[in-house]
Design an enzyme around this catalytic site. Sequence first.
Site, short mmCIF file in Angstrom:
data_model
loop_
_atom_site.label_atom_id
_atom_site.label_comp_id
_atom_site.label_asym_id
_atom_site.label_seq_id
_atom_site.Cartn_x
_atom_site.Cartn_y
_atom_site.Cartn_z
N ASP A 131 -3.68 0.48 -6.12
CA ASP A 131 -2.30 0.43 -5.57
C ASP A 131 -1.57 -0.84 -5.58
OD1 ASP A 131 -3.92 -0.41 -3.55
OD2 ASP A 131 -3.17 1.08 -2.03
N ASN A 132 -2.21 -1.78 -5.63
CA ASN A 132 -1.60 -3.11 -5.74
C ASN A 132 -2.62 -4.11 -5.89
OD1 ASN A 132 -1.57 -2.42 -2.24
ND2 ASN A 132 -2.56 -4.40 -2.81
N CYS A 165 0.80 -1.18 0.01
CA CYS A 165 -0.07 0.16 0.05
C CYS A 165 0.80 1.34 0.11
CB CYS A 165 -0.91 0.25 1.18
SG CYS A 165 -2.08 -1.35 1.28
#
Length: 509
Positions: free
Chosen positions: A285-286, A50
Site C-alpha cells: 500500500d505504500n 495507509c
Amino acid sequence: CSGLGVRVGLQRCEYPGHRPTKCLPCHCTRRHADGSMLLCLSQFVASPLCCPSRASILTGKYPHNHHVINNTLEGNCSSTAWQKTQEPKTFPALLQAYAGYQTFFAGKYLNQYGNPDAGGVEHVPLGWDYWVGLERNSRYYNYTLSVNGKPKKHGGNYSEDYLTDVLTNMSLDFLQYKSNYRPFFMMVSTPAPHAPWTPAPQYQDRFKDLKAPRDPNFNVHGKDKHWLIRQAKTPMTNSSIELLDEAYRKRWRTLLSVDDLVEKVVKRLEVRGELDNTYIIFTSDNGYHTGQFSLPLDKRQLYESDIRVPLLIRGPNIKPNQTTGLAVQNVDLGPTILDMAGYNVSKTTMDGMSFLSVLEGSVNSTTWRTDFLVEYEGEGSNVSDPACPLLGPGVSVCFPDCVCEDSFNNTYACVRTVAPSANLQYCEFDDNEVFVEVYNITVDPYQLINLAKTIDQEVLEKMNHRLMMLQSCSGQSCRTPGVYDARYTFDPHLMFSNRSHRRNRLRRA
C-alpha cells in the site's frame, strides 16, 4: 521488495464463459513450485499513506474521488460516510454481486476499521462472504479480529496468536473448505512489515548484520526541497541511524513469516490442482524511507522511496522472468482484477485502468498511459511538539532529536510521468509559496537535484496544466493523454488559473 510495506492478495477469477483465471499472493524472495519466476512491473501508489492508498486499491479511485485523506475517522478512514458511499462500489463488492464470487478477506483493512463510532467490529464491509478483519491498525499480538462481525480477542501466545500465522491458517482453511462450484476471490493483508515490527520467535535473530541501504540520498541534506525536508538534521545523529537500521532488520524478520504464508498457500493450491490457473499478485500500500534526505523513518513524502512499491504477478498467459518498464498504479489493481474476471470495467466509475493487456504482452509503450497523479494531505498538531518547541504548531511524527516527518502544509500533488521520451516528476505544494519540485528521474534516480528553477518554462506550464486536469479528473478523464503523449493538447489559457479551487480540495471533501 522486502524493505517495503507489504500487502498480499489472492483471488480466483473464474467466470462462466470466460478464460478461467485466479490470483493469489507470492513473495519476491521465493520461486514457485514449478521453478518459474514472476513478471515484475513498476507500480506507484496514489497516496503514500495507509488508509488513502488502501481505499484507492479497493475503489480504483484517486483520493480526491474516494475522499479518504488520512488515517483518522475524521479523514474518512472507514467512516460511516465511506461505508455508505464507497464500500458498495469496491471491486470485491462487484465481484460478489455481479459475478457470483465467494469472497474472503483476512488481515488489516482500513486503519479505523472497528472504531465504535463507525459501527465497531460488528460492521462487515459489503462484498465479503467470509470476513476476518483486524480491529484498527497493525498489531502482531494482543489484538481483536472481527470474524464475520463477531469479535475474537487474541493474546500474546506465539503458537495461538501471532497474527501472520493466524491469517495463514484461516486462509488455508478457506481454500480447503470453500465451494468448488463457485469462483472465489481471496485477499490476505498482513500488517507485516508495519511497526511495531515484531518478528516470530524463530526469526528474531536473523539478519544481524543487515543495514538500511546507503543510497546516494541517504543522510544528505535536501537543500533545494520543501521546508519540511530542509529542517531534517544532517548528518543524522548516531541514535537515529541505529534506530533506522534496527527497524530495517526487524521489518525483514517479520517478512519471513509472510514468506511462510505465501509458500503454504501456494502449496495448498498446488495440491488442490488449482495453481496453474492462478494469477498471483504481490504488492504493497505504500513505500517507506529509511534515512533518505536525513529523514529517519516514515512514508508520506513525494519521493520514489515512498511512492513506489513492488508489484509481482504470475498467471496464465504471462511469460516468466519478465520485467516491464510500463508504469501502473494501485488504482489500476481493481480494474485489472475485474477484467481478469470478465467483468466489463467500463461499467464502473473507477479512475484506474486494467493492465491485463500489459501482463499478456499485447500493449506496448506507445499505447499505454504515460502519467498519473499522486496526492497527499499533510497532518500536523495544533500545539507545539514538546520535543520540537522551536518548530511551533503544525508539525507531527517528530523524533527525539527534533526531526519531524509531517506537517499541515506537507500537502502536495504530483504528476508522475513514465514515457519513452521522459521519466519526470512534477509536484506542487499547497503552502504560501506554492513550492514546486521537479525531478528528471532518468539522470537523477535518487532525486538529488530539484530542477524547478532551471527547467524550461514551457515544461513547467504544461506540467502545471496537466496537474490541474488530473486533480479534477474522474473516471475516464483520469486516463486522457499526458504531456509526453503524442496525443496531448495544451491550452495555455488554463495554466496557473484558479489555484484557489485546487487548494485544500481534499480537506474540504
